[in-house]
Design an enzyme around this catalytic site. Structure first.
Site, short mmCIF file in Angstrom:
data_model
loop_
_atom_site.label_atom_id
_atom_site.label_comp_id
_atom_site.label_asym_id
_atom_site.label_seq_id
_atom_site.Cartn_x
_atom_site.Cartn_y
_atom_site.Cartn_z
N TYR A 1 22.47 0.04 32.51
CA TYR A 1 21.28 0.89 32.38
C TYR A 1 21.45 2.19 33.17
O TYR A 1 22.43 2.89 33.01
CB TYR A 1 20.02 0.10 32.80
CG TYR A 1 20.04 -1.29 32.23
CD1 TYR A 1 19.93 -1.48 30.85
CD2 TYR A 1 20.24 -2.42 33.03
CE1 TYR A 1 19.99 -2.74 30.30
CE2 TYR A 1 20.30 -3.69 32.47
CZ TYR A 1 20.17 -3.83 31.11
OH TYR A 1 20.23 -5.07 30.57
N LYS B 1 22.70 -10.19 25.71
CA LYS B 1 22.57 -9.12 24.71
C LYS B 1 23.92 -8.76 24.09
O LYS B 1 24.00 -8.31 22.95
CB LYS B 1 21.95 -7.87 25.34
CG LYS B 1 20.50 -8.05 25.78
CD LYS B 1 20.07 -6.88 26.67
CE LYS B 1 18.63 -6.96 27.11
NZ LYS B 1 18.30 -5.94 28.13
N TYR C 1 14.29 -13.77 21.28
CA TYR C 1 14.82 -12.97 22.40
C TYR C 1 14.65 -13.68 23.75
O TYR C 1 15.58 -13.73 24.55
CB TYR C 1 14.13 -11.60 22.41
CG TYR C 1 14.48 -10.75 23.61
CD1 TYR C 1 15.71 -10.10 23.70
CD2 TYR C 1 13.59 -10.62 24.69
CE1 TYR C 1 16.04 -9.35 24.82
CE2 TYR C 1 13.92 -9.86 25.80
CZ TYR C 1 15.14 -9.23 25.87
OH TYR C 1 15.47 -8.49 26.98
N SER D 1 20.07 -10.65 30.52
CA SER D 1 20.54 -9.55 29.66
C SER D 1 22.01 -9.64 29.27
O SER D 1 22.44 -8.94 28.36
CB SER D 1 20.33 -8.21 30.37
OG SER D 1 18.99 -7.84 30.31
N VAL E 1 19.29 -9.94 35.03
CA VAL E 1 18.40 -10.08 36.20
C VAL E 1 18.44 -11.46 36.84
O VAL E 1 17.84 -11.67 37.89
CB VAL E 1 16.91 -9.71 35.90
CG1 VAL E 1 16.74 -8.24 35.65
CG2 VAL E 1 16.34 -10.55 34.79
O1 DON Z 1 13.77 -8.76 28.89
C1 DON Z 1 13.88 -8.91 30.10
O2 DON Z 1 13.25 -8.23 30.90
C2 DON Z 1 14.83 -9.99 30.60
N1 DON Z 1 14.81 -11.12 29.72
C3 DON Z 1 16.24 -9.48 30.69
C4 DON Z 1 16.39 -8.25 31.56
C5 DON Z 1 17.70 -8.13 32.24
O3 DON Z 1 18.40 -9.11 32.47
C6 DON Z 1 18.07 -6.77 32.73
N2 DON Z 1 19.37 -6.76 33.37
N3 DON Z 1 19.76 -6.46 34.44
#
Ligand code: DON
Length: 304
Positions: free
Chosen positions: A240, A67, A189, A64, A258
């Site tokens: 978040y 992003k 994405y 993430s 993550v």
């Molecule tokens: O879309 C997702 O679930 C993952 N590619 C990215 C989520 C993420 O890194 C949330 N951050 N803490």
């Protein structure tokens, strides 16, 4: 100036002894095998000095954190028209929640939750001739490092279990807030999230947001007003449903992923990247959060 070397090595050795390192994300199968013993920190000061400790030079999946980079590229291409399609309010919900998207007619709360990042991905797919290559090129230029790559295995692994992102993209499409087809946007994405960097590269990539829009080679990627807006979004939405906690404990704009990475920055002073793959229950790096709290407390350097 604080003694950065001694501060980050004390923090590293204190936390590295923790029995509780959180748990590695398993919903992306390819990330489940990452060794949770990894723990690195890289501090990149605008003054030119840098300090590092632990696994700072091991590449990890930035997830993430990407992003913010896609948002920066979209902002530079289409300007304030972004905000017609994505709001700028914290969601108070986990990164992959869908209920507000339904209630708010397909306008994601902000560009850092998954639904918002999918709208940004849609903008880039529309704007760029070769979306994945051009985005990778943007990140490489920003970082001044042409070795940076997507990890295709991670992207495909996420695609195989990315049911909630499929749901979010389909919901956006049903509200008319996705111009390209669902598969194309998700493919972009999943690739952006699979970008691999080490702590040094991450701290270099985000240097422009601590340096009024200019990267380490002094090229302007955004103007000062755009930098202000992106930093504000990182502060209010970067973690978040733990964004309040991060502001309270750390007091810096930042973004987590993550894969266990966190980037944070103090405008005109520094960027700092941490990586420890074990996550807390909100999906943010357990040791990384604590390291940054200790860092801003010890140095007295935060936006507050
Ligand atoms: O879309 C997702 O679930 C993952 N590619 C990215 C989520 C993420 O890194 C949330 N951050 N803490």
């Amino acid at each position: 100036m604080p003694d950065f070397n001694s501060i980050i090595s004390t923090i590293h050795s204190q936390l590295d002894a923790s029995a509780d390192r959180g748990s590695v994300a398993t919903y992306i199968p390819e990330l489940a095998g990452v060794d949770e013993k990894n723990f690195g920190i890289y501090l990149n000061c605008i003054s030119g000095e840098s300090h590092k400790i632990g696994a700072w030079n091991k590449p990890f999946s930035i997830q993430s954190i990407s992003k913010v980079l896609s948002l920066a590229q979209a902002f530079s291409l289409v300007g304030d028209s972004i905000w017609k399609r994505v709001d700028v309010e914290p969601s108070g919900n986990p990164f992959n929640h869908l209920s507000l998207l339904e209630l708010e007619n397909g306008i994601p709360r902000n560009p850092l939750i998954n639904a918002g990042a999918l709208v940004i991905a849609d903008i880039l797919v529309s704007q760029l001739d070769n979306p994945k290559e051009d985005f990778l090129d943007y990140v490489r230029n920003l970082t001044n490092d042409f070795s940076i790559q997507f990890n295709t295995k991670v992207a495909l692994s996420e695609k195989s279990t990315g049911f909630r992102n499929y749901a979010a993209a389909n919901l956006l499409k049903s509200f008319g807030n996705l111009n390209n087809d669902v598969e194309t946007v998700l493919d972009f994405y999943f690739h952006q999230c699979s970008l691999e960097m080490n702590c040094e590269q991450l701290s270099n990539a985000f240097y422009f947001l601590a340096n009024r829009g200019k990267c380490m080679r002094d090229h302007a990627f955004l103007n000062e007003s755009q930098v202000k807006r992106i930093n504000a979004l990182m502060l209010t939405c970067g973690f978040y449903d733990e964004a309040g906690e991060f502001a309270f404990e750390v007091g810096l704009p930042g973004k987590s992923g993550v894969g266990g990475g966190i980037i944070a920055l103090l405008p005109n002073q520094f960027t700092i990247a941490t990586w420890s793959p074990g996550l807390n229950e909100k999906g943010n790096s357990h040791l990384g959060m604590q390291a940054l709290e200790k860092f801003t407390t010890a140095t007295q350097l935060s936006i507050f």
